[in-house]
Structure formats: structure tokens, C-alpha cells
Motif scaffolding. Structure first.
Motif, PDB file in Angstrom:
ATOM      1  N   LYS A  59      32.859  35.457   7.626  1.00  0.00           N
ATOM      2  CA  LYS A  59      32.550  35.113   9.013  1.00  0.00           C
ATOM      3  C   LYS A  59      31.563  36.059   9.690  1.00  0.00           C
ATOM      4  N   ASN A  60      31.248  37.177   9.057  1.00  0.00           N
ATOM      5  CA  ASN A  60      30.282  38.097   9.652  1.00  0.00           C
ATOM      6  C   ASN A  60      28.850  37.804   9.224  1.00  0.00           C
ATOM      7  N   GLU A  61      28.679  36.828   8.343  1.00  0.00           N
ATOM      8  CA  GLU A  61      27.329  36.456   7.922  1.00  0.00           C
ATOM      9  C   GLU A  61      26.599  35.781   9.090  1.00  0.00           C
ATOM     10  N   TRP A  64      26.821  31.979   9.475  1.00  0.00           N
ATOM     11  CA  TRP A  64      28.070  31.478  10.044  1.00  0.00           C
ATOM     12  C   TRP A  64      28.045  31.619  11.564  1.00  0.00           C
ATOM     13  N   LYS A  65      27.679  32.804  12.019  1.00  0.00           N
ATOM     14  CA  LYS A  65      27.657  33.071  13.456  1.00  0.00           C
ATOM     15  C   LYS A  65      26.700  32.132  14.191  1.00  0.00           C
ATOM     16  N   GLN A  77      34.037  20.000   6.100  1.00  0.00           N
ATOM     17  CA  GLN A  77      32.840  20.560   6.737  1.00  0.00           C
ATOM     18  C   GLN A  77      32.656  22.033   6.373  1.00  0.00           C
ATOM     19  N   ILE A  78      33.759  22.753   6.266  1.00  0.00           N
ATOM     20  CA  ILE A  78      33.677  24.172   5.892  1.00  0.00           C
ATOM     21  C   ILE A  78      33.242  24.308   4.435  1.00  0.00           C
ATOM     22  N   VAL A  79      33.799  23.469   3.568  1.00  0.00           N
ATOM     23  CA  VAL A  79      33.410  23.479   2.155  1.00  0.00           C
ATOM     24  C   VAL A  79      31.923  23.135   2.034  1.00  0.00           C
ATOM     25  N   SER A  80      31.483  22.160   2.791  1.00  0.00           N
ATOM     26  CA  SER A  80      30.079  21.759   2.783  1.00  0.00           C
ATOM     27  C   SER A  80      29.180  22.913   3.226  1.00  0.00           C
ATOM     28  N   HIS A  85      25.322  27.072   1.918  1.00  0.00           N
ATOM     29  CA  HIS A  85      25.016  28.489   2.143  1.00  0.00           C
ATOM     30  C   HIS A  85      25.978  29.339   1.306  1.00  0.00           C
ATOM     31  N   PRO A  86      25.725  29.494   0.007  1.00  0.00           N
ATOM     32  CA  PRO A  86      26.649  30.220  -0.870  1.00  0.00           C
ATOM     33  C   PRO A  86      26.954  31.645  -0.416  1.00  0.00           C
TER      34      PRO A  86
END
Length: 113
Positions: A59-61, A64-65, A77-80, A85-86
Motif C-alpha cells: 500500500k505504500n507504492e 496504489w496511492k 478489482q484488487i487482483v486486477s 501493476h506487479p
């Protein structure tokens, strides 16, 4: 067969790899930033970990932010997001058969060996 999903630039991932090397067991290394995982592969890993998709997200990437933080996202949606964005995938992940562990801390890997 044991598989480690590895990012060589991550110190925890390198520590996890060292644990596997020291174990003397055969294993395969998947550099998931070079060979991104599909949504199906990510979902399978999440299932083996026994966690929610959100628990596998870094979550600090910045990605993500900037794109996902504060939004109501479902598992798919999170898996997608992780498939697109690996870099968002927490690491290292070690899979052996039907089980998986997140190597944070790296000592968790001993439990799957």
C-alpha cells in the motif's frame, strides 16, 4: 516443487531466497516483475495464502496511492490491479503444493519447508 516469487531489488526477498538456498531443497525462482502473473495465478496464490487480496498489496507504492487508495474495491478489482501493476504484490511469496507463505518476515519461509 517449491516456488519463490522474487524481486531481486527487495532485501526481504533476497533474504527469503537465501533461506531456500540454505535449505538444500530444489526450488524455482519466478521474477514476477520480469514475468508478470496473470489474475488467475494471483488469485490462486491468494487462496493458498488464505488471505484477502488486499493483504497482498504493498500500500505504500505510489501506484496504489495515486490510483486505488481510499476506493471501495472488490477482490477481483484488487487482483486486477496487482496483475496490471506487479510492483504492488508483497514479496517474497513461497509456494509449496497447496500451501503458500508470505516471507515477511523471511523466517516465515521455514514453516513451509
Amino acid at each position: 516443487m517449491i516456488t519463490i516469487y522474487h524481486n531481486p531489488r527487495c532485501s526481504k526477498s533476497r533474504q527469503g531466497l537465501a533461506i531456500l538456498e540454505e535449505s538444500g531443497k530444489e526450488f524455482k525462482v519466478v521474477k514476477y516483475l520480469d514475468t508478470p502473473l496473470s489474475e488467475a495465478e494471483i488469485s490462486e496464490i491468494i487462496s493458498k495464502l488464505g488471505i484477502l487480496a488486499e493483504e497482498l498489496v504493498r500500500k505504500n507504492e505510489a501506484v496504489w496511492k495515486e490510483n486505488y487508495k481510499g476506493k471501495q474495491l472488490n477482490e477481483g478489482q484488487i487482483v486486477s490491479a496487482m496483475a496490471q501493476h506487479p510492483k504492488l504484490i508483497e514479496r517474497p511469496i513461497v509456494v509449496k503444493g497447496a500451501k503458500a507463505v508470505l516471507g515477511r518476515p523471511p523466517e516465515n519461509i521455514h514453516g513451509i519447508l
